[in-house]
Design an enzyme around this catalytic site. Structure first.
Site, PDB file in Angstrom:
ATOM      1  N   ARG A   2      35.179  69.031 -15.567  1.00  0.00           N
ATOM      2  CA  ARG A   2      34.510  68.286 -14.505  1.00  0.00           C
ATOM      3  C   ARG A   2      35.523  67.508 -13.692  1.00  0.00           C
ATOM      4  O   ARG A   2      36.575  67.122 -14.190  1.00  0.00           O
ATOM      5  CB  ARG A   2      33.479  67.305 -15.084  1.00  0.00           C
ATOM      6  CG  ARG A   2      32.328  67.944 -15.833  1.00  0.00           C
ATOM      7  CD  ARG A   2      31.323  66.901 -16.279  1.00  0.00           C
ATOM      8  NE  ARG A   2      30.303  67.465 -17.158  1.00  0.00           N
ATOM      9  CZ  ARG A   2      29.300  66.776 -17.683  1.00  0.00           C
ATOM     10  NH1 ARG A   2      29.197  65.489 -17.422  1.00  0.00           N
ATOM     11  NH2 ARG A   2      28.420  67.353 -18.466  1.00  0.00           N
ATOM     12  N   SER A  50      26.409  68.521 -14.671  1.00  0.00           N
ATOM     13  CA  SER A  50      25.262  67.884 -15.306  1.00  0.00           C
ATOM     14  C   SER A  50      24.779  66.688 -14.472  1.00  0.00           C
ATOM     15  O   SER A  50      24.486  66.846 -13.297  1.00  0.00           O
ATOM     16  CB  SER A  50      25.604  67.491 -16.745  1.00  0.00           C
ATOM     17  OG  SER A  50      24.462  67.117 -17.462  1.00  0.00           O
ATOM     18  N   LYS A  62      31.314  75.248 -16.924  1.00  0.00           N
ATOM     19  CA  LYS A  62      31.308  75.367 -18.380  1.00  0.00           C
ATOM     20  C   LYS A  62      31.012  76.802 -18.817  1.00  0.00           C
ATOM     21  O   LYS A  62      30.320  77.557 -18.122  1.00  0.00           O
ATOM     22  CB  LYS A  62      30.309  74.400 -19.012  1.00  0.00           C
ATOM     23  CG  LYS A  62      28.848  74.594 -18.646  1.00  0.00           C
ATOM     24  CD  LYS A  62      28.000  73.525 -19.329  1.00  0.00           C
ATOM     25  CE  LYS A  62      26.529  73.704 -19.035  1.00  0.00           C
ATOM     26  NZ  LYS A  62      25.692  72.683 -19.716  1.00  0.00           N
ATOM     27  N   ASP A  67      17.877  66.074 -15.528  1.00  0.00           N
ATOM     28  CA  ASP A  67      19.094  65.893 -14.757  1.00  0.00           C
ATOM     29  C   ASP A  67      19.376  67.151 -13.943  1.00  0.00           C
ATOM     30  O   ASP A  67      18.542  68.059 -13.868  1.00  0.00           O
ATOM     31  CB  ASP A  67      20.264  65.520 -15.668  1.00  0.00           C
ATOM     32  CG  ASP A  67      20.603  66.616 -16.671  1.00  0.00           C
ATOM     33  OD1 ASP A  67      19.749  67.490 -16.902  1.00  0.00           O
ATOM     34  OD2 ASP A  67      21.712  66.606 -17.220  1.00  0.00           O
ATOM     35  N   ASP A  94      21.193  69.868 -14.150  1.00  0.00           N
ATOM     36  CA  ASP A  94      21.146  71.209 -14.731  1.00  0.00           C
ATOM     37  C   ASP A  94      20.059  71.345 -15.788  1.00  0.00           C
ATOM     38  O   ASP A  94      19.988  72.350 -16.493  1.00  0.00           O
ATOM     39  CB  ASP A  94      22.507  71.609 -15.310  1.00  0.00           C
ATOM     40  CG  ASP A  94      22.885  70.821 -16.560  1.00  0.00           C
ATOM     41  OD1 ASP A  94      22.575  69.614 -16.607  1.00  0.00           O
ATOM     42  OD2 ASP A  94      23.492  71.404 -17.478  1.00  0.00           O
TER      43      ASP A  94
END
Length: 546
Positions: free
Chosen positions: A46, A145, A155, A304, A306
């Site tokens: 990230r 996320s 990811k 959230d 995702d």
């Protein structure tokens, strides 16, 4: 607490999308700077393009590294790739497709060209591996996320469908950084138009939504006409909730279907940033306010960006603390899933509430306590030996009703729908059921605070052994255990956990800031919790000095 926490974002709070996207394409990271290298945390790499931490070069290198890793592991089938609405997700998704096609990898993308929740990717990987043979499919989810709109994330989910383990992520990150250092020599790519034409469509939404009755008792929700309000918080689940309502005949309304990569409609989080954290009362202020008005819904939920996290709002209790809801979910599931065998365990991370320990003991079940990171639940969910795995940060998943695997990644949609099943099956809200658990097991006070620590101190904290702790008492009670490895799987916890009869604390170094995190809990009230937190600092300081 920021003075504007819980209030709607202002224009000056919003990210400059043009600058963000330009930086993705134009900024070249310096691999000699640790902050500009590829680093896989518990949920992938990230960062922000504005910080030279998430740029095209990072995604080119990381995707090539994933291609080489999956080939070395003998994974030769399709790779499923999804993305969320973060502004950087679209260009990173395009970059990844170019590299995957350049390496002749068969790629499956959403057939509706829509956003794809993390649990839908995990579910699809597992489905394809059942149909085509174990180990043939894997996945990538382009998402940071719940991180702020300026961030991007990337990811990898191997064939087991869950987050990649540290062995895989270390190898991928090392190869990606080697590629960065060599000026991307070795990265193979083709133009996007060619890559997109080569990709095949997969209906992630239908595969996931139509299969929900195998994991949930939706008949109980229909029978009791549970009124549900679902807020995707502008995330990847935005198209899923309407389809769930229609296909399963539920009284479910999408509270807000706005999608805006700036998230201009969001209230500010507790620190004044825009963050789609559905476990935060500040970020969930809109939905909480809706529930405090006329009684439109019996259950309201948030996800959230995702959809791997859940937030549960009830008319009688507001936004539930994630630890509270996990305890209720465990108590309910292990009493309402008769096909789960008596040997099936309950999984929790070691920083989750000890209320879970007491609930599990009352159920007569085995507790599997693991380090932070959902990856530790993957083996048990995959083989059905763990019925439920959950994290205190509002991420969890559980088995199908027949005791087989549903997803091996966190599933915020599943946990949100479970709240409505609980309401339909018991006639009581999850918050009412938590009050019952408190009456039976006690009322824990739980909090997380940060303490300053240098980089060297954080490194020493991660390497501590139980013998480094000389204290015999904590907040007036004898210390009963000192842990540096999780009792559930023997893995290092990257820190320290100290327990007494009625309290505990865990200390773990932050991966991004010069602090360490102190998680603490007491069944003797908030004043005792404060004492635990104060003495925890002293215990850690003495251990580091020794």
């Amino acid at each position: 607490m920021h003075p504007r926490a819980g209030t709607r974002a202002r224009p000056e709070d919003l990210v400059d999308l043009d600058a963000l996207l330009s930086a993705y394409a134009d900024v070249e990271p310096d691999p000699s700077d640790p902050a500009q290298r590829v680093v896989f945390g518990t949920s992938g790499h990230r960062g922000s393009s504005l910080d030279a931490a998430f740029n095209e070069a990072h995604i080119l290198a990381t995707t090539q590294a994933i291609v080489e890793h999956r080939a070395a592991q003998g994974v030769s089938g399709p790779l499923l790739i999804g993305r969320d609405p973060h502004a950087l997700s679209e260009p990173a998704w395009r970059t990844a497709l170019e590299v995957l096609a350049g390496n002749d990898v068969q790629v499956l993308v959403d057939s509706r060209d829509g956003y794809t929740p993390t649990p839908a990717v995990s579910h699809a990987v597992l489905r394809l591996n059942r149909e085509r043979g174990a180990g043939t499919a894997d996945g990538i989810v382009v998402t940071p996320s719940h991180n702020p709109p300026r961030d991007g994330g990337f990811k990898y989910n191997p064939p087991h469908g869950g987050p990649a383990g540290s062995e895989a992520t270390s190898a991928i990150a090392a190869r990606a950084n080697e590629l960065l250092e060599n000026g991307l020599d070795g990265v193979r790519r083709v133009p996007f138009e060619r890559a997109r034409a080569a990709a095949e469509g997969f209906d992630f939404l239908s595969s996931y939504v139509d299969d929900l009755p195998s994991a949930l008792d939706l008949e109980a929700v229909r029978r009791e006409a549970v009124r549900i309000g679902a807020d995707p918080l502008g995330g990847a689940s935005v198209s899923y909730w309407g389809e769930i309502a229609e296909r399963h005949g539920l009284q479910l309304s999408v509270v807000d279907d706005t999608v805006d990569p700036r998230w201009s409609f969001m209230p500010l989080d507790s620190d004044g940033k825009i963050r789609m954290d559905c476990s935060s009362p500040s970020a969930m202020a809109n939905l909480i306010t809706t529930m405090q008005g006329e009684a439109q819904y019996d259950i309201a939920t948030g996800n959230d960006a995702d959809a791997d996290r859940h937030g549960i709002v009830t008319p009688d209790g507001g936004l539930m603390n994630p630890n509270h809801y996990l305890a209720v979910a465990i108590s309910y599931l292990f009493s309402h899933r008769p096909r789960w065998g008596a040997e099936v365990a309950v999984g929790k991370t070691l920083v989750s509430s000890s209320m879970i320990d007491r609930v599990v003991a009352a159920l007569g079940r085995r507790l599997l306590e693991v380090p932070v990171g959902f990856k530790h639940f993957v083996p048990g969910l995959l083989d059905g030996s763990v019925g439920f795995g959950g994290e205190e940060s509002a991420g969890a998943s559980f088995l199908r009703t027949d005791g087989t695997v549903w997803t091996t990644d966190k599933d915020g949609i599943l946990l949100a729908l479970l709240a409505s099943e609980i309401r339909g099956a018991t006639g009581r809200s999850p918050s009412e059921l938590y009050a019952q658990l408190v009456a039976e097991h006690g009322d824990p006070a739980y909090a997380r605070v940060d303490a300053p620590a240098s980089r060297e101190e954080k490194a020493r904290l991660a390497r501590l052994s139980p013998s480094d702790v000389s204290a015999g008492e904590l907040a007036g009670q004898p210390i009963t255990a000192v842990l540096t490895r999780a009792p559930g799987n023997g893995e290092a916890i990257g820190g320290l956990k100290v327990l007494t009869q009625d309290a505990w604390f865990a200390a773990r170094p932050s991966g991004t800031e010069d602090v360490y995190k102190i998680y603490a809990e007491s069944f003797r009230g908030r004043s005792h919790l404060a004492q635990v937190q104060e003495e925890a600092r002293a215990v850690v300081s003495a251990a580091l000095a020794g």
